[in-house]
Structure formats: C-alpha cells, structure tokens
Design a protein around this motif. Structure first.
Motif, PDB file in Angstrom:
ATOM      1  N   THR A   5       0.910  -1.270   0.055  1.00 35.22           N
ATOM      2  CA  THR A   5      -0.110  -0.100   0.201  1.00 35.22           C
ATOM      3  C   THR A   5       0.827   1.286  -0.154  1.00 35.22           C
ATOM      4  O   THR A   5       0.431   2.290  -0.209  1.00 35.22           O
ATOM      5  CB  THR A   5      -0.923   0.000   1.177  1.00 35.22           C
ATOM      6  N   THR A   6       2.111   1.041   0.176  1.00 35.82           N
ATOM      7  CA  THR A   6       3.122   2.272   0.075  1.00 35.82           C
ATOM      8  C   THR A   6       3.728   2.460  -1.174  1.00 35.82           C
ATOM      9  O   THR A   6       4.403   1.320  -1.588  1.00 35.82           O
ATOM     10  CB  THR A   6       4.101   2.064   1.402  1.00 35.82           C
ATOM     11  N   LYS A   7       3.785   3.524  -1.535  1.00 35.95           N
ATOM     12  CA  LYS A   7       4.516   3.785  -2.928  1.00 35.95           C
ATOM     13  C   LYS A   7       6.051   3.578  -2.589  1.00 35.95           C
ATOM     14  O   LYS A   7       6.584   4.137  -1.561  1.00 35.95           O
ATOM     15  CB  LYS A   7       4.358   5.244  -3.186  1.00 35.95           C
ATOM     16  N   ALA A   8       6.626   2.716  -3.496  1.00 35.42           N
ATOM     17  CA  ALA A   8       8.062   2.229  -3.331  1.00 35.42           C
ATOM     18  C   ALA A   8       8.914   2.580  -4.665  1.00 35.42           C
ATOM     19  O   ALA A   8       8.702   1.829  -5.588  1.00 35.42           O
ATOM     20  CB  ALA A   8       8.205   0.834  -2.916  1.00 35.42           C
ATOM     21  N   ASP A   9       9.423   3.755  -4.656  1.00 35.83           N
ATOM     22  CA  ASP A   9      10.169   4.109  -5.817  1.00 35.83           C
ATOM     23  C   ASP A   9      11.742   4.151  -5.688  1.00 35.83           C
ATOM     24  O   ASP A   9      12.463   4.239  -6.582  1.00 35.83           O
ATOM     25  CB  ASP A   9       9.678   5.188  -6.450  1.00 35.83           C
ATOM     26  N   ARG A  44      10.234  -3.684  -3.209  1.00 35.24           N
ATOM     27  CA  ARG A  44       9.622  -4.763  -2.887  1.00 35.24           C
ATOM     28  C   ARG A  44      10.018  -6.265  -2.948  1.00 35.24           C
ATOM     29  O   ARG A  44       9.563  -7.116  -3.323  1.00 35.24           O
ATOM     30  CB  ARG A  44       8.123  -4.589  -3.386  1.00 35.24           C
ATOM     31  N   THR A  65      16.434   6.829  -6.195  1.00 37.99           N
ATOM     32  CA  THR A  65      15.556   6.629  -7.319  1.00 37.99           C
ATOM     33  C   THR A  65      15.716   6.783  -8.853  1.00 37.99           C
ATOM     34  O   THR A  65      17.042   7.013  -9.117  1.00 37.99           O
ATOM     35  CB  THR A  65      14.621   7.807  -7.137  1.00 37.99           C
TER      36      THR A  65
END
Length: 186
Positions: A5-9, A44, A65
């Motif tokens: 559910t968390t943005k992971a960039d 992830r 990033t």
C-alpha cells in the motif's frame, strides 16, 4: 519496502564484505574465505540468503530513485544511459555480483570509520555523496560493459534459495574432490 500500500520508488544497491571460516578436515584445519558482493534490489524485492555460523561482515545499503539516476549518473554513451534506464523498468527484481566493488574491504572500512566519528554523517556529507555516487556509477557502468544488464535472467526466491544451497554445499566440501553438478543439486 514490502508494504504494497506504500509507494516504493527507491532502488537499493547493497554491498557487503564478509569473512567465512571453513573447516578443511576432521583435525580442525581451517581456511578463511572473503566474500564481497554487490546486489541491486528493485522496490518490494525479497531475497533469500544464508550465512555460516561465525561469519562476520557488514552490509551497506544505498537507496536511490530512477530520477536520481537520470540526473546524477554520468554515462559513457547515450546507449549506456538508455540500457540502464531500460533495465530499471524491466522485470528483474535483483542482480548479484561477487567482487564488483573496487577495493570493497577498504571502502567498507572507510564508510565505517566515517560513521563512527563523533560528528554526524551530515558533517561528512560531501565525502558520502562522492563515495556513494562513485559506487552506484561503477556498478551500472560495469554491469553495462560486461553486458550483464541485457543478458541477466532473473531468479525468483525459490530459484535463488536453490542456488544458495548449492553454493553452501560446495563451500562445505572444499576439502573433498568435486562431486559434480548433479550431486550438488540433490
């Protein structure tokens, strides 16, 4: 990193320096082996690994990033830059290389020394920026130069666990004649 559910960039480049002691025979003779690895992780990504009892070492994780890569890394050609950016978009979850970080033991010691100073790492910011920038750039440049980015086949966690088990079996049996690949897979 693992919460869907968390943005992971953020990507991670983890390099490690480890020392392993292996018993060579029943009389207690032992050998010391050193392992320096560098692993690139996409967001992830879970990775299976193992360590022998009594292993010592350090991990250093560098987060960055895609936009940082585009703005900060120097590439030797437009083709190299395109290949690296394309790689960041593909399905490969992680890459792992042994001995890709130049002078990994010295770099590990220098980073630890900087972190253990009484000043905060912020006071040594430029040293960290330069050192980590060089490490990330070297990783991608080397991966591009030896065509690993385009020829790499991603392993899933189950496959990686099998590879790790074969490596462990080989290292556990260094004192014996090589039994062959089929024996290592059993």
């Amino acid at each position: 990193m693992y919460d869907a559910t968390t943005k992971a960039d953020y990507y991670l480049l983890s390099f490690s320096v480890f020392e392993y002691r292996f018993r060579l025979n029943q009389t207690g003779n032992a050998a010391t082996l050193f392992s320096t690895t560098c692993t690139f992780f996409k967001p992830r990504t879970e990775v299976v690994t193992f360590f022998y009892t009594g292993s010592t070492g350090r991990f250093y994780n560098i987060a960055f990033t895609r936009s940082w890569v585009e703005k900060n890394l120097l590439f030797s050609s437009a083709a190299e830059k395109e290949k690296v950016l394309q790689f960041l978009n593909n399905e490969t979850s992680f890459l792992n290389w042994i001995d890709i970080v130049p002078d990994a033991e010295a770099l590990s010691a220098a980073i630890l020394q900087q972190l253990q100073r009484e000043e905060t790492p912020g006071n040594n910011r430029q040293w960290f920026v330069d050192t980590l920038h060089h490490t990330i750039g070297h990783f991608f440049h080397t991966a591009f130069a030896d065509r690993r980015l385009e020829n790499y086949s991603s392993l899933n966690n189950k496959d990686y666990a099998k590879v790790a088990l074969v490596k462990k079996r080989m290292l556990d049996n260094l004192q014996k004649p090589f039994a062959g690949v089929d024996a290592m897979l059993k």
